[in-house]
Structures are given as C-alpha cells and as structure tokens.
Scaffold this motif. Sequence first.
Motif, PDB file in Angstrom:
ATOM      1  N   UNK A  51       0.982  -1.178   0.001  1.00  0.00           N
ATOM      2  CA  UNK A  51       0.099   0.017   0.080  1.00  0.00           C
ATOM      3  C   UNK A  51       0.926   1.022   0.019  1.00  0.00           C
ATOM      4  N   UNK A  52       1.894   1.247   0.818  1.00  0.00           N
ATOM      5  CA  UNK A  52       2.679   2.264   0.809  1.00  0.00           C
ATOM      6  C   UNK A  52       3.353   2.554  -0.620  1.00  0.00           C
ATOM      7  N   UNK A  53       3.738   1.653  -1.229  1.00  0.00           N
ATOM      8  CA  UNK A  53       4.585   1.830  -2.580  1.00  0.00           C
ATOM      9  C   UNK A  53       3.547   2.166  -3.381  1.00  0.00           C
ATOM     10  N   UNK A  54       2.318   1.491  -3.470  1.00  0.00           N
ATOM     11  CA  UNK A  54       1.239   1.947  -4.329  1.00  0.00           C
ATOM     12  C   UNK A  54       1.126   3.614  -4.414  1.00  0.00           C
ATOM     13  N   UNK A  55       0.891   4.064  -2.986  1.00  0.00           N
ATOM     14  CA  UNK A  55       0.631   5.410  -3.052  1.00  0.00           C
ATOM     15  C   UNK A  55       1.904   6.316  -3.718  1.00  0.00           C
ATOM     16  N   UNK A  56       3.021   5.669  -3.309  1.00  0.00           N
ATOM     17  CA  UNK A  56       4.304   6.591  -3.661  1.00  0.00           C
ATOM     18  C   UNK A  56       4.490   6.330  -5.314  1.00  0.00           C
ATOM     19  N   UNK A  57       3.972   5.118  -5.885  1.00  0.00           N
ATOM     20  CA  UNK A  57       4.079   4.913  -7.351  1.00  0.00           C
ATOM     21  C   UNK A  57       3.048   5.885  -7.775  1.00  0.00           C
ATOM     22  N   UNK A  58       1.794   5.995  -7.396  1.00  0.00           N
ATOM     23  CA  UNK A  58       0.753   6.932  -7.951  1.00  0.00           C
ATOM     24  C   UNK A  58       1.368   8.382  -7.632  1.00  0.00           C
ATOM     25  N   UNK A  59       2.144   9.021  -6.865  1.00  0.00           N
ATOM     26  CA  UNK A  59       2.557  10.212  -6.732  1.00  0.00           C
ATOM     27  C   UNK A  59       3.693  10.434  -7.650  1.00  0.00           C
ATOM     28  N   UNK A  60       4.420   9.494  -8.127  1.00  0.00           N
ATOM     29  CA  UNK A  60       5.417   9.599  -9.251  1.00  0.00           C
ATOM     30  C   UNK A  60       4.854   9.386 -10.383  1.00  0.00           C
ATOM     31  N   UNK A  64       1.267   0.209 -12.576  1.00  0.00           N
ATOM     32  CA  UNK A  64       1.838  -1.231 -12.425  1.00  0.00           C
ATOM     33  C   UNK A  64       2.025  -1.885 -13.608  1.00  0.00           C
ATOM     34  N   UNK A  65       3.082  -2.762 -13.744  1.00  0.00           N
ATOM     35  CA  UNK A  65       3.292  -3.405 -14.939  1.00  0.00           C
ATOM     36  C   UNK A  65       2.024  -4.531 -15.238  1.00  0.00           C
ATOM     37  N   UNK A  66       2.012  -4.649 -16.627  1.00  0.00           N
ATOM     38  CA  UNK A  66       1.064  -5.683 -17.316  1.00  0.00           C
ATOM     39  C   UNK A  66       1.547  -6.914 -17.643  1.00  0.00           C
ATOM     40  N   UNK A  67       2.719  -6.991 -17.863  1.00  0.00           N
ATOM     41  CA  UNK A  67       3.072  -8.422 -18.209  1.00  0.00           C
ATOM     42  C   UNK A  67       4.135  -9.206 -17.466  1.00  0.00           C
ATOM     43  N   UNK A  68       4.639  -8.589 -16.283  1.00  0.00           N
ATOM     44  CA  UNK A  68       5.730  -9.226 -15.758  1.00  0.00           C
ATOM     45  C   UNK A  68       5.160 -10.137 -14.656  1.00  0.00           C
ATOM     46  N   UNK A 178      15.221  -3.263 -15.178  1.00  0.00           N
ATOM     47  CA  UNK A 178      15.161  -2.288 -16.383  1.00  0.00           C
ATOM     48  C   UNK A 178      13.637  -2.435 -17.025  1.00  0.00           C
ATOM     49  N   UNK A 179      12.739  -3.006 -16.229  1.00  0.00           N
ATOM     50  CA  UNK A 179      11.371  -3.074 -16.524  1.00  0.00           C
ATOM     51  C   UNK A 179      10.486  -2.243 -15.712  1.00  0.00           C
ATOM     52  N   UNK A 180       9.913  -1.075 -16.366  1.00  0.00           N
ATOM     53  CA  UNK A 180       9.055  -0.490 -15.789  1.00  0.00           C
ATOM     54  C   UNK A 180       9.588   0.465 -14.748  1.00  0.00           C
ATOM     55  N   UNK A 181       8.720   1.350 -14.102  1.00  0.00           N
ATOM     56  CA  UNK A 181       9.041   2.206 -13.261  1.00  0.00           C
ATOM     57  C   UNK A 181       9.521   1.423 -11.613  1.00  0.00           C
ATOM     58  N   UNK A 182      10.520   1.741 -11.099  1.00  0.00           N
ATOM     59  CA  UNK A 182      10.943   0.791 -10.005  1.00  0.00           C
ATOM     60  C   UNK A 182      10.071   0.810  -8.807  1.00  0.00           C
ATOM     61  N   UNK A 190       5.188  -6.726  -4.202  1.00  0.00           N
ATOM     62  CA  UNK A 190       4.841  -6.864  -2.919  1.00  0.00           C
ATOM     63  C   UNK A 190       3.341  -7.076  -2.859  1.00  0.00           C
ATOM     64  N   UNK A 191       2.489  -6.746  -3.711  1.00  0.00           N
ATOM     65  CA  UNK A 191       1.238  -7.402  -4.056  1.00  0.00           C
ATOM     66  C   UNK A 191       1.254  -8.666  -4.255  1.00  0.00           C
ATOM     67  N   UNK A 192       2.267  -9.204  -5.085  1.00  0.00           N
ATOM     68  CA  UNK A 192       2.233 -10.960  -5.142  1.00  0.00           C
ATOM     69  C   UNK A 192       2.513 -11.476  -4.057  1.00  0.00           C
ATOM     70  N   UNK A 193       3.464 -10.785  -3.215  1.00  0.00           N
ATOM     71  CA  UNK A 193       3.878 -11.327  -1.731  1.00  0.00           C
ATOM     72  C   UNK A 193       2.774 -11.548  -0.806  1.00  0.00           C
ATOM     73  N   UNK A 194       1.904 -10.557  -1.030  1.00  0.00           N
ATOM     74  CA  UNK A 194       0.981 -10.742  -0.089  1.00  0.00           C
ATOM     75  C   UNK A 194      -0.113 -11.673  -0.508  1.00  0.00           C
ATOM     76  N   UNK A 195      -0.286 -11.939  -1.656  1.00  0.00           N
ATOM     77  CA  UNK A 195      -1.068 -13.062  -1.982  1.00  0.00           C
ATOM     78  C   UNK A 195      -0.532 -14.424  -1.751  1.00  0.00           C
ATOM     79  N   UNK A 196       0.612 -14.463  -1.870  1.00  0.00           N
ATOM     80  CA  UNK A 196       1.470 -15.729  -1.456  1.00  0.00           C
ATOM     81  C   UNK A 196       1.414 -15.839  -0.025  1.00  0.00           C
TER      82      UNK A 196
END
Length: 326
Positions: A51-60, A64-68, A178-182, A190-196
Amino acid sequence: MGDGGPVIGRGVMRMGALALLWGSVFLWIELALTGLSPTSITVGRCALGAVTLLVMARVNGQRLPRRLWGRLVVAAFFCNALPFLLFAVGQQTVDSGVAGVLNATTPLFSLIIGFALGTDGPVTPVRVLGLLVGFAGVTLIFAPWEEAGLLSLSALALLGAAASYAVAFAYMGRKLVGHGGPVAVSAAQLLAATALSTLMIPLDRTPATPDVTAVVAVVVLGVFGTGFTFILNYRIIEDEGPTSAATVGYLLPVVSVGLGALVLGEPLTPRVVAGMAVVLAGVALTRLALARSAADKRPAERPGHYQLSVMSTEGNGPGGRSADHR
C-alpha cells in the motif's frame, strides 16, 4: 564548493535513517511476535508495504506493470514471502540482534550463486578469502562445538532467509532489471507477496492474541521497515550511486544488535560480537573486490539505470542492480 556541505549532510542523514529503519526491522519482528503468528506478521508486512509503495507510485506517476506478473511471483516468493516468514519463525527463539547479524550473510550467498552461475565476475583470491572469513564468522556465532551454541532449526531458518534473498537477487538481476518504474514494479512485487503469504493462513496453527504492541509493530514494519526504506534507498542511489547505498548494509547488524540489547535487554556475548565483526570483515572483503572489478569495467556509475525491488531489512541488499528491503 559552498553547496557541498548541505548535500553531503543530507546524504549522511538519509543513510543514517535508512540504516536505522532497516536495522530496526528485527526489533519490530520481535515485538510483533508477542501477539501475532509468523504468518500474520508476513501478510501484514507485505500488504502494508505494498500500500505504501502504491501510494508513492501514484505520486510519481508510475503504473503497475501488465506483463511481468509471472516473474514478479517468483521474485516475491524468494525475496519477500519466504524470507519474511523465515525471519519471523526464526526469531521466535533467536534474538533480534543475532537475526540481524545472520542477515548480513546474504552477500556471501550471493557470491556463491554468482560463482555457480558464472555471472558474478572472476574468482579472485580476495573474494574467496572474504567468503571463507564470512562463513568463519557465522560458525563462530553458531558455536556448534558448545552446548550453549546457537545451532538450531530457528537459526538455520534465519540463514535460509538470507540465502533466499541471494537467490532472489540473482533472479531479479536477470529477469526484472530495467522493466518499468522501480516503485511501481516493487509495489507489484509486494502485492504478489501478499497473495502468496495469504495462501499460508489456513495452514497456520500458531495461537495468536493480538495486542497493541504487536499491531503497532507490524504497522511500523510494513510502512516504514518495508515501504519507506525503499524510497530512501532509491533516493540515495539516484543521488550518490549504488555503491554508496550498499555501504548501508554494513551498519545493519550493528543497529540490530544495539537495539536488541538496549530495548529488549538481549544478551551480548563476546563470542557473538566477535562473530559479527568477522562476518562484516568477510562481507567487506567481497564488496571491496567487487567494487574494484566494477571500477575496472565501467568509467562511472549510472544510477538511473538501476532497478530496485523491495526486501526487508532487510540487509545488504540495497547495493547492486537490484535491491530489496528487509
């Protein structure tokens, strides 16, 4: 020249804050275990960090990537879900300070993996010496020859977490760099890690009695120890380069041991302190050899070309092409 002082000062403050946040991860895990199970801590940490990084990604302005997602699931397992769980399990019986020290062995495992895959540069005497010195330090900490030694399943779980980070770094260096915004890529991981981690909840039979201390500890662990550390580390790499960021890893065991002794009253035996010093010496030797090799191959660092991914604490991971925040 006159502006150099404030710039250096900001850099030092950032590195100090990053070392404190990462190094305190093991303290927060210890406090969270007073009322929550290892699985609950892992899920909470991953979710809050995401959640923290999603907010920061939105600010920047990063999406989210589509194919990775297939690659992100693999990275999330080895870099987040598995090591986060192993650290929480291990710290049920092993002090937070020792956990921080064992976390510093990640670059040693990375070196072994790099040798095995042929992706980590030449095998030099200095690097081999660093590897041997580092494992000598781990052996000194465990003291398997003593009845009161730390060799146990819990301690091995902590070593397994450090090794898992090393596997993740090798994978991410090949598949995610090198794939997408860091920030967005790390949020997705971390979303994938939450699901796992959530999939493990039905298998969790550990009794949990949530209290204020445990809940606050998980919130701090997820938001600050996982989310904000990524942002700080990214800024350091942007401003000063990945080599400077990597030096933070040397401070983490010192912070974890110091906080464990001051806040939790954990014992500091001379053997463990000596083992910590030997581990750090081994890590420093391997990093020194790596830095020299990198300096010979490229004229200057290009921070903008480095991709990060979130780890916990934890640890030496901030340097290099991929970094995760324990």
